[in-house]
Design an enzyme around this catalytic site. Structure first.
Site, mmCIF file in Angstrom:
data_model
loop_
_atom_site.group_PDB
_atom_site.id
_atom_site.type_symbol
_atom_site.label_atom_id
_atom_site.label_comp_id
_atom_site.label_asym_id
_atom_site.label_seq_id
_atom_site.Cartn_x
_atom_site.Cartn_y
_atom_site.Cartn_z
ATOM 1 C CE LYS A 53 -4.163 -1.992 2.051
ATOM 2 N NZ LYS A 53 -5.224 -1.902 3.064
ATOM 3 C CB ALA A 111 -1.690 3.668 15.737
HETATM 4 P P1 NDP Z 1 -1.116 -2.992 10.549
HETATM 5 O O1 NDP Z 1 -0.153 -4.131 10.665
HETATM 6 O O2 NDP Z 1 -0.708 -1.756 9.841
HETATM 7 O O3 NDP Z 1 -1.558 -2.543 12.058
HETATM 8 C C1 NDP Z 1 -1.963 -3.501 13.010
HETATM 9 C C2 NDP Z 1 -2.428 -2.789 14.263
HETATM 10 O O4 NDP Z 1 -2.900 -3.788 15.189
HETATM 11 C C3 NDP Z 1 -1.335 -2.008 14.985
HETATM 12 O O5 NDP Z 1 -1.898 -0.880 15.607
HETATM 13 C C4 NDP Z 1 -0.858 -3.013 16.052
HETATM 14 O O6 NDP Z 1 -0.263 -2.398 17.157
HETATM 15 C C5 NDP Z 1 -2.180 -3.632 16.439
HETATM 16 N N1 NDP Z 1 -2.062 -4.944 17.047
HETATM 17 C C6 NDP Z 1 -1.793 -6.112 16.433
HETATM 18 N N2 NDP Z 1 -1.793 -7.113 17.334
HETATM 19 C C7 NDP Z 1 -2.059 -6.550 18.545
HETATM 20 C C8 NDP Z 1 -2.200 -7.070 19.851
HETATM 21 N N3 NDP Z 1 -2.065 -8.368 20.115
HETATM 22 N N4 NDP Z 1 -2.500 -6.216 20.862
HETATM 23 C C9 NDP Z 1 -2.660 -4.888 20.602
HETATM 24 N N5 NDP Z 1 -2.530 -4.339 19.374
HETATM 25 C C10 NDP Z 1 -2.238 -5.165 18.363
HETATM 26 O O7 NDP Z 1 -2.415 -3.623 9.923
HETATM 27 P P2 NDP Z 1 -3.615 -2.840 9.183
HETATM 28 O O8 NDP Z 1 -3.936 -1.616 9.952
HETATM 29 O O9 NDP Z 1 -3.311 -2.724 7.753
HETATM 30 O O10 NDP Z 1 -4.791 -3.901 9.320
HETATM 31 C C11 NDP Z 1 -5.418 -4.124 10.573
HETATM 32 C C12 NDP Z 1 -6.622 -5.012 10.337
HETATM 33 O O11 NDP Z 1 -7.565 -4.309 9.542
HETATM 34 C C13 NDP Z 1 -6.303 -6.315 9.597
HETATM 35 O O12 NDP Z 1 -6.893 -7.376 10.293
HETATM 36 C C14 NDP Z 1 -6.971 -6.131 8.239
HETATM 37 O O13 NDP Z 1 -7.455 -7.355 7.723
HETATM 38 C C15 NDP Z 1 -8.115 -5.194 8.591
HETATM 39 N N6 NDP Z 1 -8.586 -4.406 7.450
HETATM 40 C C16 NDP Z 1 -9.898 -4.507 7.112
HETATM 41 C C17 NDP Z 1 -10.412 -3.801 6.052
HETATM 42 C C18 NDP Z 1 -11.840 -3.953 5.694
HETATM 43 O O14 NDP Z 1 -12.238 -3.483 4.599
HETATM 44 N N7 NDP Z 1 -12.677 -4.545 6.548
HETATM 45 C C19 NDP Z 1 -9.566 -2.897 5.245
HETATM 46 C C20 NDP Z 1 -8.190 -2.824 5.698
HETATM 47 C C21 NDP Z 1 -7.724 -3.572 6.770
HETATM 48 P P3 NDP Z 1 1.309 -2.014 17.154
HETATM 49 O O15 NDP Z 1 1.417 -0.726 16.366
HETATM 50 O O16 NDP Z 1 1.667 -1.852 18.563
HETATM 51 O O17 NDP Z 1 2.032 -3.156 16.485
#
Ligand code: NDP
Length: 298
Positions: free
Chosen positions: A71, A131
């Site tokens: 992306k 975030a």
């Molecule tokens: P990123 O990897 O960019 O971000 C993941 C986020 O989740 C970060 O804030 C991370 O925190 C947090 N996180 C992950 N595991 C944990 C945990 N165990 N405890 C606390 N925080 C956690 O992923 P994306 O933002 O791109 O995607 C996130 C989700 O959104 C995915 O599951 C994706 O499938 C979904 N999504 C859905 C869409 C839809 O159309 N429905 C569109 C786009 C995405 P940290 O920064 O601390 O690592």
């Protein structure tokens, strides 16, 4: 002479792409609109992204989606960015306009299209859990749509603060970012809370650490997780009397916008009013068991 054997092409570049069901949703939309269009779900490694974009350009694709991990990396291969993509600094939807490829971001707008029927974000205080990329897209669209205040809670404090800065640069509204420790209590003046983390993806039992006793009727609780659509977070919220929005609504919303961008069809007109339902039905069929254990990366 027989003709009409050429389909217009769209698709998605990501890796892994195996479990991404967007193709099912978009080809259902193309059939509904009577378009002889295809959506190619292509496995593209990071070192193949430039060639994939050049190939789509050479073949005159109408556009394509980007999913993990392309992306941000795709930006250097494009000719320009729409406003949201520029602010979010990520592109999930590329649109061919003339001979140019323009990057758009429909993730946050897709979320808004599922939120607006239940709550206009104008004046709202929204709490975002996470975030990452999804949170960035949602945060930027919320402030552009007039949200009053954002409260960001993220495991990594630095990433939360980075998002707060990005939001303030987009519009000077009240934003706070705090590190996620223990079970997060939801302040009484929050109108909408969104799980933007990947907690719950492929696991209906995964727990988002919030203080469930602070959930209350009147609160709108949304989850970005599309698979499984009914997450534990949403189940707990519903039990507490909250209004819930699942991740399929966001997925469908961004798909509808993509079809509009690529085809030029007015996807807000009454003539296309049932398109979102067609797309959601196609996804629900997929999620009703056929691919229920897959990990969807939208
Ligand atoms: P990123 O990897 O960019 O971000 C993941 C986020 O989740 C970060 O804030 C991370 O925190 C947090 N996180 C992950 N595991 C944990 C945990 N165990 N405890 C606390 N925080 C956690 O992923 P994306 O933002 O791109 O995607 C996130 C989700 O959104 C995915 O599951 C994706 O499938 C979904 N999504 C859905 C869409 C839809 O159309 N429905 C569109 C786009 C995405 P940290 O920064 O601390 O690592």
């Amino acid at each position: 002479m027989a003709s009409g054997f050429r389909s217009e092409l769209t698709g998605c570049f990501s890796t892994p792409c195996e479990d991404n069901p967007t193709v099912v949703m978009l080809e259902a939309a193309f059939r509904r609109l009577g378009l002889n269009w295809r959506y190619i779900n292509a496995e593209v490694q990071p070192d193949g992204l430039a060639a994939a974009v050049a190939g789509a350009r050479a073949m005159g694709w109408k556009g394509f989606n980007l999913s993990m991990p392309h992306k941000v990396a795709v930006i250097e291969h494009l000719d320009g960015l729409g406003e949201s993509a520029r602010l979010i600094h990520a592109v999930n939807c590329v649109v061919r306009r003339g001979n140019t490829l323009i990057g758009e971001n429909t993730d946050g707008k897709g979320f808004l299209s599922s939120l607006v029927p239940v709550r206009n974000p104008q004046g709202a205080h929204v709490m975002l859990l996470g975030a990452g990329g999804a949170a960035r897209a949602i945060a930027v669209e919320l402030v552009l749509a007039g949200a009053r205040k954002l409260t960001i809670v993220n495991r990594s404090a630095d990433r939360g603060e980075d998002l707060a800065k990005l939001v303030r640069a987009a519009k000077p509204i009240e934003v706070t970012a705090t590190a996620w420790t223990g079970d997060v209590a939801i302040p009484a003046d929050v109108d909408v809370i969104v799980n933007c983390t990947s907690i719950g993806l492929g696991d209906a039992t995964a727990r988002v650490p919030i203080a469930v006793e602070t959930l209350r009727p009147g609160l709108i609780v949304a989850d970005v997780i599309p698979n499984p659509p009914q997450t534990r977070f949403l189940t707990e919220a519903r039990a507490a009397g909250c209004t819930t929005l699942d991740g399929l609504g966001m997925l469908v919303g961004q798909g509808v916008l993509g079809v509009g961008y690529w085809s030029g069809i007015d996807v807000t007109s009454p003539a296309t009013a049932d398109m979102a339902a067609t797309m959601r039905n196609a996804l629900e069929e997929v999620f009703s068991g056929v691919i229920s254990a897959c990990s969807v990366v939208a």
